[in-house]
Write an enzyme that holds these catalytic residues in place. Structure first.
Site, short mmCIF file in Angstrom:
data_model
loop_
_atom_site.label_atom_id
_atom_site.label_comp_id
_atom_site.label_asym_id
_atom_site.label_seq_id
_atom_site.Cartn_x
_atom_site.Cartn_y
_atom_site.Cartn_z
CB SER A 191 -0.96 0.01 1.19
OG SER A 191 -0.24 -0.02 2.41
CE LYS A 235 -3.08 1.39 5.06
NZ LYS A 235 -2.89 0.88 3.69
#
Length: 307
Positions: A191, A235
């Site tokens: 990611s 996140k």
């Protein structure tokens, strides 16, 4: 005689009420159950679709790595045979914080038993890219130790950055440094690929300046497309806690599955269950977390926010 008639009518009334309860209300209850099950099936199908997308992206990543390896081998062959002049080494540096998700494991003692609770939390990593004269190597140093997937993402990031800037890195080494706090255990995943691509472009191209109030997440393929990731809520919270005002996420993460606790009556009892619901990620995160969200499809979309 009159009392017998009243008893008879009372019995008939009881049987009639029992009939309506058992046979008339049941279809309505069953219909509600079917509707709820269909909603859950739709949510599970959406999650299954997301998992299939992740599998397809993994296959595309493997293909992109094979394409990169072929490209690098052809370049080395050309250099060794003197078919082109060896380009001059490039120097540069860029750094930015990027969000990651790690698993937190806690042991809870309940009598003679020990139960393991696993939860996910977000954290900001300090990620930098340093370019210096070298031999075309892509190096990754991490603290704490990260998985090998970071190395794969780094290779793809450099490949895309070369194509975007038109600069060859065969005479330069690119060193990615990834550090986190001592409380953060090792994490792994592709990611950070989009962010590492942005860092590499900035390090080798002085015209690309980075905005420290922005961060992003997303995978990267060899064509510069940004793909889906996991843990977008965790996140986003980490980015907000770190002082970021804008969080760029892949458009493939535009749908978010959340779970709400719903209380309903079942057979005289109150039953509390988790009910899945699909929401727009941008609207939900901006409301619940308080950070601005924008969707991106490619590395070109990311670069627009850095100008």
């Amino acid at each position: 005689m009159k009392s017998k008639l009243l008893v008879f009518l009372l019995v008939i009334s009881l049987f009639a009420n029992a009939y309506f309860v058992l046979f008339e209300e049941q279809p309505s209850f069953e219909g509600k159950q079917v509707q709820e099950m269909q909603t859950q099936i739709n949510s599970l199908e959406t999650e299954n679709k997301n998992l299939k997308t992740q599998m397809n992206q993994s296959n595309e990543s493997l293909q992109s790595y094979a394409s990169q390896l072929k490209s690098y081998r052809e370049r080395v062959f050309e250099l060794e045979n003197g078919s082109q002049a060896c380009p001059e080494g490039i120097e540069g540096f860029a750094t930015l914080q990027g969000p990651a998700v790690f698993q937190k494991v806690e042991l809870e003692k309940a009598g003679p038993f020990i139960r393991k609770n696993v939860s996910e939390e977000g954290a900001l990593l300090n990620i930098s890219a340093e370019v210096q004269p070298g031999k075309g190597r892509v190096l990754v140093q991490t603290t704490p130790l990260m998985g090998v997937v970071f190395q794969d993402a780094a290779n793809t990031a450099v490949f895309v950055a070369e194509n975007k800037t038109g600069k060859q890195m065969s005479s330069s080494d690119i060193i990615f440094s990834i550090t986190a706090s001592n409380k953060t255990p090792g994490v792994d995943g592709p990611s950070a690929g989009a962010l590492m691509t942005l860092l590499t472009i900035s390090a080798i191209d002085n015209n690309t300046k980075l905005n420290n109030s922005i961060t992003l997440t997303g995978t990267i393929d060899d064509k510069g497309n940004i793909g889906q990731i996991g843990g977008v809520m965790e996140k986003a919270k980490a980015a907000k806690a770190g002082g970021k005002t804008l969080f760029l996420i892949p458009r493939e993460n535009s749908q978010l599955v959340i779970y709400k606790y719903v209380e309903r009556q079942l057979g005289g009892f109150n039953v509390i269950e988790q009910k899945p619901e699909i929401v727009d990620a941008k609207e939900y995160i901006e409301k619940e977390v308080g950070i601005n969200i924008e969707y991106v499809d490619t590395i070109d979309d990311v670069l627009k926010y850095e100008k």
